[in-house]
Design an enzyme around this catalytic site. Sequence first.
Site, PDB file in Angstrom:
ATOM      1  N   GLU A  34       8.174  -2.872   6.233  1.00 11.38           N
ATOM      2  CA  GLU A  34       9.461  -3.680   6.707  1.00 11.38           C
ATOM      3  C   GLU A  34      10.530  -2.572   6.512  1.00 11.38           C
ATOM      4  OE1 GLU A  34      10.334  -6.678   4.213  1.00 11.38           O
ATOM      5  OE2 GLU A  34      11.794  -7.333   5.215  1.00 11.38           O
ATOM      6  N   ARG A 259      -2.569  -1.434  -5.017  1.00 10.42           N
ATOM      7  CA  ARG A 259      -1.513  -0.703  -4.831  1.00 10.42           C
ATOM      8  C   ARG A 259      -1.554   0.510  -5.750  1.00 10.42           C
ATOM      9  NH1 ARG A 259       3.484  -2.305  -4.280  1.00 10.42           N
ATOM     10  NH2 ARG A 259       3.053  -4.113  -3.062  1.00 10.42           N
ATOM     11  N   LYS A 269      10.682  -0.754  -3.091  1.00  8.86           N
ATOM     12  CA  LYS A 269      11.954  -0.340  -2.283  1.00  8.86           C
ATOM     13  C   LYS A 269      13.123  -0.924  -2.659  1.00  8.86           C
ATOM     14  CE  LYS A 269       9.776  -1.399   1.501  1.00  8.86           C
ATOM     15  NZ  LYS A 269       9.420  -1.879   2.829  1.00  8.86           N
TER      16      LYS A 269
HETATM   17  P1  ATP Z   1       8.089  -2.391  -1.620  1.00 10.03           P
HETATM   18  O1  ATP Z   1       7.585  -3.662  -2.492  1.00 10.03           O
HETATM   19  O2  ATP Z   1       7.884  -1.257  -2.224  1.00 10.03           O
HETATM   20  O3  ATP Z   1       8.983  -3.078  -0.628  1.00 10.03           O
HETATM   21  P2  ATP Z   1       6.204  -3.573   0.555  1.00 10.03           P
HETATM   22  O4  ATP Z   1       4.817  -3.830   0.391  1.00 10.03           O
HETATM   23  O5  ATP Z   1       6.994  -4.780   0.372  1.00 10.03           O
HETATM   24  O6  ATP Z   1       6.705  -2.677  -0.630  1.00 10.03           O
HETATM   25  P3  ATP Z   1       6.034  -2.958   3.244  1.00 10.03           P
HETATM   26  O7  ATP Z   1       7.151  -2.313   4.155  1.00 10.03           O
HETATM   27  O8  ATP Z   1       5.962  -4.225   3.396  1.00 10.03           O
HETATM   28  O9  ATP Z   1       6.501  -2.480   1.778  1.00 10.03           O
HETATM   29  O10 ATP Z   1       4.798  -2.218   3.080  1.00 10.03           O
HETATM   30  C1  ATP Z   1       3.886  -1.746   4.440  1.00 10.03           C
HETATM   31  C2  ATP Z   1       2.888  -1.280   3.866  1.00 10.03           C
HETATM   32  O11 ATP Z   1       2.700  -0.438   2.743  1.00 10.03           O
HETATM   33  C3  ATP Z   1       2.091  -2.689   3.437  1.00 10.03           C
HETATM   34  O12 ATP Z   1       0.882  -2.633   4.244  1.00 10.03           O
HETATM   35  C4  ATP Z   1       2.012  -2.383   2.100  1.00 10.03           C
HETATM   36  O13 ATP Z   1       0.783  -3.076   1.630  1.00 10.03           O
HETATM   37  C5  ATP Z   1       1.728  -0.976   1.755  1.00 10.03           C
HETATM   38  N1  ATP Z   1       2.107  -0.527   0.416  1.00 10.03           N
HETATM   39  C6  ATP Z   1       3.296  -0.993  -0.049  1.00 10.03           C
HETATM   40  N2  ATP Z   1       3.360  -0.414  -1.313  1.00 10.03           N
HETATM   41  C7  ATP Z   1       2.548   0.246  -1.710  1.00 10.03           C
HETATM   42  C8  ATP Z   1       1.788   0.717  -2.730  1.00 10.03           C
HETATM   43  N3  ATP Z   1       2.586   0.875  -3.775  1.00 10.03           N
HETATM   44  N4  ATP Z   1       0.434   1.292  -2.451  1.00 10.03           N
HETATM   45  C9  ATP Z   1      -0.273   1.191  -1.659  1.00 10.03           C
HETATM   46  N5  ATP Z   1       0.205   0.568  -0.442  1.00 10.03           N
HETATM   47  C10 ATP Z   1       1.369  -0.069  -0.406  1.00 10.03           C
HETATM   48 MG    MG Z   2       8.164  -5.901   1.516  1.00 13.77          MG
END
Ligand code: ATP
Ligand code: MG
Length: 550
Positions: A34, A259, A269
């Site tokens: 995102e 994760r 983020k």
């Molecule tokens: P955040 O909570 O940091 O915003 P998110 O999962 O909301 O992370 P996205 O932009 O939706 O962020 O994530 C893109 C991809 O990265 C998704 O497939 C998510 O599962 C993966 N991802 C995000 N954080 C991690 C992590 N700590 N370890 C492994 N994969 C991750």
């Molecule tokens: Mg997110």
Amino acid sequence: MENSNIPSNFIKNIVIGDLESGKHKEIITRFPPEPNGYLHIGHAKSICLNFELASEFKGKTNLRFDDTNPVKEDTEYVESIKEDVKWLGFEWDNLYFASNYFDTMYEKAILLIKKGKAFVCDLSPEEMREYRGTLTEPGKESPYRNRSIEENLTLLEKMKNGDYKDGEKVLRAKIDMASPNLNMRDPIIYRISHTEHHNTGSKWCIYPMYDFAHPLEDAIEGITHSICTLEFEDHRPLYDWFVKECEMEAVPQQIEFARLNMTNTVMSKRKLKQLVDENYVDGWDDPRMPTVAGLRRRGFTPESIRNFCREIGVSKGHSLVDYRMLEHFIREDLKLKAPRTMGVLDPIKVVITNYPENESEVLTAAINPENPEMGDREITFSREIYIEREDFMEDPPKKYHRLYPGNEVRLRHAYFVKCNEFFKDEEGNITEIHCTYDPETKSGSGFTGRKVKGTIHWVDAKNCLPCEFRLYDSLILDSEEEKESFLENVSEDSLIIQNGYIEKNMENVKPQDKFQFLRHGYFNVDIKHSSEEKIVFNRIVSLKSSFRIK
Ligand code: ATP
Ligand code: MG
């Protein structure tokens, strides 16, 4: 990419099974960020997994921006994400934006209504929460659940046309308010939000929810294996429900993995954005940030990050990875690549009283003794040099083998020098040290006359460059106690700036050049603040650590 075989893991085994059984001829994965912030090292784990898996089996990987929530998204983030994925060494087969599927998603919502599988609901968010029930109690059906198909179609159209305010109505799936899985209790499909979208402008004022949008995005692109993190495990039945009820042609399989979590970091983020917005750091690419941009500016290489991701592997078990493991991989990567050099971080002047005034000589040293192919460098030596303040003590403890009155040490790549005299200012700070050198002891001359216990580094005071060294410590202190906010764990002294000197032969360094400074560790020339007037180095990592890979 070199060495494309990734270590065996449960996801790879699923892929192998699906190719062998003929379920898929080609696998297609995607990385679906995102665009609401910069990528962090957790995302790097997901990027490596998706791209390396597809590449090993000659499949494809899409970079897809999951831009269905316009409030938090921005094109600055879109650009940074593209840059970071490329920098990590990956090339996407297709670049997509989920927002380009808004028309299809809307049509699918209409299909659900027509099948009696969706309805427009007027409950307020508070009421909806009340109706939802709990893990132990079933929910209650919304009083709007049995609206006619015609009425629902009209209401959705009016929602789309902007006839209602934010929050006044939602479109919900009609599934099962008694399901033990809360995600299946008539989840929201569309919400109203009168917000400009970075891609679609003001065309839409209703936006699809993640749980509805994501499976459709995957299916539209023909993704075979939709890899996500474990918190979506309970959403999988809903993911499958939407794929089936929306009558998508391709049926992607959602697979969850744990994760990445690391010591001394926050990996979200939202939290990272808070550190930026509240000026705890110098932007998303601050060298203390666990963002890909921060790691790059600190001096980590794509190879070190990829190797780290490989080593931590992929599983369903939660674990906390030691930050020092990442440091291990940058040391490994730079060991043979980074030129060695000498820099004095906290200088104190030494005059070699028996060295002729106005004379100077050129010494040679290996650029990297572990990698002789890199050749030699030239270092000048003359009557005045700088050494590290901590390498001299007026009144040393027993095991101190560096410089002190009457003691002789080796100057790396040069001569033995002996301290005869030193001077102090009124506050008692050492201002200058006087030594004599022994011309017989020149490095490389084969001198064996006597031995000294200490070797120290130095730079020629007449022929050196001033520079700034930035030494970092953990930005986040791990703590056992529950704190109200993670901000309470932000370290007060995670950055120390020192002004020192480096060898003159480094005058043409460029941003992102990496060096090993003798005894101090690996350093990277800063992208943002380094200039011709003043070179600025970020310390990537010190030389040694107690950390061992099992
Ligand atoms: P955040 O909570 O940091 O915003 P998110 O999962 O909301 O992370 P996205 O932009 O939706 O962020 O994530 C893109 C991809 O990265 C998704 O497939 C998510 O599962 C993966 N991802 C995000 N954080 C991690 C992590 N700590 N370890 C492994 N994969 C991750
Ligand atoms: Mg997110």
